[in-house]
Design a protein around this motif. Structure first.
Motif, PDB file in Angstrom:
ATOM      1  N   VAL A  93     -29.788  28.088  60.278  1.00 26.79           N
ATOM      2  CA  VAL A  93     -27.898  27.830  60.144  1.00 26.79           C
ATOM      3  C   VAL A  93     -27.377  27.293  59.028  1.00 26.79           C
ATOM      4  O   VAL A  93     -26.545  28.168  58.673  1.00 26.79           O
ATOM      5  CB  VAL A  93     -27.878  27.085  61.712  1.00 26.79           C
ATOM      6  CG1 VAL A  93     -26.448  27.005  61.072  1.00 26.79           C
ATOM      7  CG2 VAL A  93     -27.575  27.896  62.934  1.00 26.79           C
ATOM      8  N   ARG A 136     -26.828  28.783  55.528  1.00 31.14           N
ATOM      9  CA  ARG A 136     -26.691  30.577  55.490  1.00 31.14           C
ATOM     10  C   ARG A 136     -24.923  29.863  55.189  1.00 31.14           C
ATOM     11  O   ARG A 136     -24.413  31.548  55.068  1.00 31.14           O
ATOM     12  CB  ARG A 136     -26.555  30.634  56.615  1.00 31.14           C
ATOM     13  CG  ARG A 136     -28.239  31.318  56.457  1.00 31.14           C
ATOM     14  CD  ARG A 136     -28.547  31.969  57.954  1.00 31.14           C
ATOM     15  NE  ARG A 136     -30.293  32.350  57.632  1.00 31.14           N
ATOM     16  CZ  ARG A 136     -30.674  33.332  57.029  1.00 31.14           C
ATOM     17  NH1 ARG A 136     -30.146  33.870  56.135  1.00 31.14           N
ATOM     18  NH2 ARG A 136     -31.933  33.098  56.667  1.00 31.14           N
ATOM     19  N   LEU A 137     -24.262  28.785  55.607  1.00 34.78           N
ATOM     20  CA  LEU A 137     -23.164  28.331  55.705  1.00 34.78           C
ATOM     21  C   LEU A 137     -22.097  27.541  54.896  1.00 34.78           C
ATOM     22  O   LEU A 137     -23.148  26.560  54.228  1.00 34.78           O
ATOM     23  CB  LEU A 137     -22.642  27.797  57.176  1.00 34.78           C
ATOM     24  CG  LEU A 137     -22.899  28.736  58.574  1.00 34.78           C
ATOM     25  CD1 LEU A 137     -22.831  28.022  59.390  1.00 34.78           C
ATOM     26  CD2 LEU A 137     -22.504  30.149  58.045  1.00 34.78           C
ATOM     27  N   THR A 138     -21.524  27.679  54.387  1.00 31.64           N
ATOM     28  CA  THR A 138     -20.571  26.885  53.554  1.00 31.64           C
ATOM     29  C   THR A 138     -20.634  25.649  54.692  1.00 31.64           C
ATOM     30  O   THR A 138     -19.970  25.723  54.923  1.00 31.64           O
ATOM     31  CB  THR A 138     -19.081  26.998  52.936  1.00 31.64           C
ATOM     32  OG1 THR A 138     -18.179  27.562  54.443  1.00 31.64           O
ATOM     33  CG2 THR A 138     -19.700  28.956  52.664  1.00 31.64           C
ATOM     34  N   GLN A 170     -16.954  26.340  56.765  1.00 26.99           N
ATOM     35  CA  GLN A 170     -17.963  27.816  57.977  1.00 26.99           C
ATOM     36  C   GLN A 170     -18.088  26.764  58.970  1.00 26.99           C
ATOM     37  O   GLN A 170     -18.030  26.621  60.044  1.00 26.99           O
ATOM     38  CB  GLN A 170     -18.764  28.860  56.888  1.00 26.99           C
ATOM     39  CG  GLN A 170     -18.145  29.546  56.030  1.00 26.99           C
ATOM     40  CD  GLN A 170     -19.264  30.929  55.584  1.00 26.99           C
ATOM     41  OE1 GLN A 170     -19.460  30.047  54.944  1.00 26.99           O
ATOM     42  NE2 GLN A 170     -18.204  31.736  55.472  1.00 26.99           N
ATOM     43  N   ALA A 171     -19.622  25.776  58.369  1.00 30.50           N
ATOM     44  CA  ALA A 171     -19.891  24.902  59.286  1.00 30.50           C
ATOM     45  C   ALA A 171     -19.258  23.858  60.395  1.00 30.50           C
ATOM     46  O   ALA A 171     -19.560  23.967  61.515  1.00 30.50           O
ATOM     47  CB  ALA A 171     -21.306  24.157  58.271  1.00 30.50           C
ATOM     48  N   PHE A 200     -17.763  26.705  62.979  1.00 33.38           N
ATOM     49  CA  PHE A 200     -19.086  27.103  63.433  1.00 33.38           C
ATOM     50  C   PHE A 200     -18.807  25.751  63.990  1.00 33.38           C
ATOM     51  O   PHE A 200     -18.563  26.140  65.685  1.00 33.38           O
ATOM     52  CB  PHE A 200     -20.265  27.860  63.105  1.00 33.38           C
ATOM     53  CG  PHE A 200     -20.966  28.092  63.817  1.00 33.38           C
ATOM     54  CD1 PHE A 200     -21.046  28.711  64.186  1.00 33.38           C
ATOM     55  CD2 PHE A 200     -22.228  26.411  63.879  1.00 33.38           C
ATOM     56  CE1 PHE A 200     -22.374  29.135  65.063  1.00 33.38           C
ATOM     57  CE2 PHE A 200     -23.196  26.922  64.624  1.00 33.38           C
ATOM     58  CZ  PHE A 200     -22.674  28.395  65.298  1.00 33.38           C
TER      59      PHE A 200
END
Length: 164
Positions: free
Chosen positions: A125, A128-130, A133-134, A137
């Motif tokens: 998780v 894979r995210l900036t 983005q986290a 999310f």
């Protein structure tokens, strides 16, 4: 009233989310079983108990934290008692309630399982995210969860799992 069907973009997002839920749960369960002999549910029970004051929670509160039916929790805790990871106690303030209590063996099991679990969560998780983005999310998940558990949740044939 006409059904408001999903748009192509909404359907793509829904299928990605639905697939993610299924594959993520399977990956977490596989990793934990392989590395430490725990199911993902057993690991989650240990986590919530480890974070609770005095490492104990009322069974009804634990079911709510886990978002599962009380009967499923009762069965799960019984298996975990057999393994020596938890024990049940009567609640001193409520004769109808029971507490689930984390044992020293349960804490040691959790401490052994946590590094592999966190490694998988991070690689699947958060790596894979900036950071933005986290956060997005997490906020989106909170909004969706609130819509399913809050006062304006959709009418469903049964109550929330932890109230069953």
């Amino acid at each position: 009233m006409e059904t408001p069907w999903l748009s192509a973009d909404e359907l793509r997002s829904w299928r990605a989310f639905s697939d993610l839920m299924l594959v993520m749960e399977d990956a977490l369960d596989q990793q934990l079983r392989h590395d430490s002999g725990l199911s993902h549910l057993h690991y989650s029970v240990l986590v919530f108990l480890s974070e609770a004051p005095e490492h104990r929670l009322r069974m009804t509160d634990l079911a709510e934290n886990l978002k599962i039916a009380r009967t499923r929790l009762s069965y799960t805790v019984a298996r975990m008692e057999e393994a020596g990871w938890v024990r049940r106690e009567d609640s001193p303030g409520d004769k109808r309630a029971q507490l689930a209590v984390l044992t020293d063996e349960g804490m040691a099991t959790l401490e052994g399982a946590a590094p592999g679990h966190v490694t998988l969560v991070r690689s699947a998780v958060f790596d894979r995210l900036t950071p933005a983005q986290a956060r997005t999310f997490g906020a989106a998940c909170e909004i969706i969860l609130s819509g399913l558990t809050g006062p304006e949740r959709p009418a469903l044939p049964l109550d929330l799992p932890w109230r069953r």
